[in-house]
Design an enzyme around this catalytic site. Structure first.
Site, PDB file in Angstrom:
ATOM      1  N   SER A  10      48.047  35.752  42.956  1.00 62.55           N
ATOM      2  CA  SER A  10      47.079  35.857  41.865  1.00 62.55           C
ATOM      3  C   SER A  10      47.781  35.505  40.557  1.00 62.55           C
ATOM      4  O   SER A  10      49.008  35.487  40.470  1.00 62.55           O
ATOM      5  CB  SER A  10      46.503  37.272  41.794  1.00 62.55           C
ATOM      6  OG  SER A  10      47.516  38.190  41.444  1.00 62.55           O
ATOM      7  N   THR A  11      47.034  35.247  39.518  1.00 67.09           N
ATOM      8  CA  THR A  11      47.594  34.815  38.238  1.00 67.09           C
ATOM      9  C   THR A  11      48.593  35.831  37.691  1.00 67.09           C
ATOM     10  O   THR A  11      49.673  35.481  37.206  1.00 67.09           O
ATOM     11  CB  THR A  11      46.462  34.610  37.201  1.00 67.09           C
ATOM     12  OG1 THR A  11      45.504  33.713  37.763  1.00 67.09           O
ATOM     13  CG2 THR A  11      47.001  34.032  35.914  1.00 67.09           C
TER      14      THR A  11
END
Length: 484
Positions: A10-11
């Site tokens: 994920s970011t």
């Protein structure tokens, strides 16, 4: 073993050590090499959250699972696959349905172990709790929708179409509904005959299938045709309610209630009693259409003497969707005994098993001993996996240890398979062959109810057909028999 590796970042986790795409690929490739596995495909969801399953490469992987491209899905950690309990349970069920295993490289997660099964049990309990809460919320919403006179079910009843959240009359189908009511009110036709008439005319139900007695009954008793919607009349009956004037009526209310009185006056219960004279009830299927075959008794008088015969008919014949002729029970008995005779003669394994001496205790002891050895082997593998995940063991050492254990496991599994196969197959065939042998020898001496009980104990299904119109046993053909 062919495997697929799944990687997700994920970011927020891009910069965290050990979670980068490169780091995950490196560790997963090393782990696969240590197990002697072949990586056939890599799936990467970059910058996507695990809150749901709407991820590009995850969906590609699920489609490839259906195609049978690989045997196992390998992830770095469980939370790389999902953070939702419900999604995890859904995916694991999907994997199991398609014969695909799941493995985490840094966690002991194996559904073949006691620990893995415990985890799955907990997951199932939590998933059920989540589903039930969601179900309650959905039911509350649908109940409110129905109380507002909106159609809360996907498929509308015959005679209507959906118009947004409401119903509107489909005039072509409404004419069929009117014909059904008018035909029943003549008193000349029952529901089964009306279903046959509808099928003969080429009419189809709302689902596009043939009419049956049950669908005719549904139409004749549904208050939607007088403008009143029923809700929860099949499930959640404790929450049943009706909403009037939700749609324009197709049938006048006086005609509808006249039909209800006719149905009530005609209803006579015919429970299938245990004392019925039909020996093959419950196991007989039509070989032509797969429908259930029911028993029927008929009688005739000739020269002041009454003759009673028992036969079977396909249930689908009543509504005109099968053309199978009736089958006499006495002919079926003859053909059944012939089929058993052929089975016991051809089944050499069963015949050999009857004459052999099988030491159950010795076989069980051998199975238990090998199972314990396999358990210890798996415990050693778990320890090495922990050591490797915590950099206490090199890739080379892990490969060497796994290779040794693979050879040992193969040897144990071969022994176990031979013992189990000999024990289980022979043991099952002994019991079945003994039962069939006793049945052959004693069939003609048994009472009707004893024959029926014997059939229910050993037979799961018999598929039968009638190939000739002649009144001979050879006109009846048993196409298959499935034993319990």
């Amino acid at each position: 073993m062919k495997i697929a590796i799944y990687i997700r970042v994920s970011t927020e986790e891009q910069a965290q050590e050990g979670y980068s795409i490169k780091a995950q690929i490196s560790r997963l490739e090393a782990y696969a090499l240590s197990q002697g596995w072949i990586i056939v495909k890599t799936y990467i969801d970059d910058g996507q959250s695990a809150k749901d399953m709407k991820r590009t490469d995850l969906q590609k992987m699920m489609k490839d699972i259906e195609k049978g491209i690989f045997d196992c899905v390998l992830v770095y950690r469980l939370d790389r696959l999902t953070r939702s309990v419900l999604d995890l349970y859904t995916m694991l069920n999907f994997f199991e349905e398609h014969g695909v295993k799941f493995k985490s490289a840094t966690e002991v997660y194996d559904t073949t172990t006691a620990m893995g099964r415990l985890f799955i049990t907990l997951v199932a309990a939590l998933a059920q709790w989540e589903r039930e809460n969601m179900g309650e919320r959905i039911r509350m919403g649908l109940n409110q929708k129905a109380k507002e006179g909106k159609w809360a079910i996907n498929v509308p009843p015959v005679g209507f179409d959906r118009d947004g959240d409401f119903l509107k009359i489909n005039e072509k189908e409404a004419n069929i509904v009117r014909e059904i009511f008018n035909t029943y009110l003549t008193g000349l036709y029952g529901m089964t005959k009306i279903a046959k008439m509808m099928n003969h005319k080429g009419y189809r139900s709302k689902a596009g299938v043939s009419w049956k007695t049950a669908t005719i009954h549904y139409v004749l008793t549904n208050k939607i045709y007088i403008g009143t919607m029923r809700y929860n009349y099949r499930v959640n009956k404790d929450q049943y309610f009706e909403v009037e004037n939700v749609v324009e009526a197709i049938i006048p209310s006086e005609k509808f209630y006249e039909v209800q009185e006719m149905i009530k006056s005609r209803s006579v219960k015919h429970p299938r009693r245990a004392t019925s004279p039909h020996i093959f009830t419950g196991v007989l299927k039509c070989a032509r259409c797969g429908g259930v075959m029911n028993g029927k008794t008929s009688s005739m008088t000739r020269k002041d003497k009454k003759y009673i015969s028992h036969h079977y008919y396909c249930n689908n014949k009543r509504v005109g969707t099968c053309d199978a002729p009736n089958i006499a029970q006495n002919y079926l008995e003859i053909q059944f005994m012939k089929a058993i005779s052929v089975w016991t003669f051809n089944n050499k394994v069963a015949n050999k098993a009857i004459s052999s001496v099988l030491n159950d205790d010795e076989s069980k002891n051998k199975i238990n001993k090998i199972t314990k050895e396999l358990g210890k082997l798996e415990e050693r593998r778990v320890k090495w996996q922990y050591a490797w995940a915590n950099n206490m063991m090199s890739d080379t050492d892990l490969i060497k240890r796994n290779k040794e254990e693979d050879e040992k496991e193969k040897e144990l599994q071969d022994k176990l398979s031979k013992i189990k196969n000999h024990f289980e197959v022979n043991h099952k065939n002994i019991e079945l062959a003994k039962s069939l042998k006793n049945l052959q020898e004693n069939w003609n001496e048994l009472e009707t109810q004893e024959k029926k009980k014997f059939i229910q104990l050993i037979v799961k299904e018999i598929r039968v057909n009638k190939t000739e119109q002649r009144l001979t046993p050879n006109s009846v053909v048993i196409e298959s028999i499935k034993f319990l």
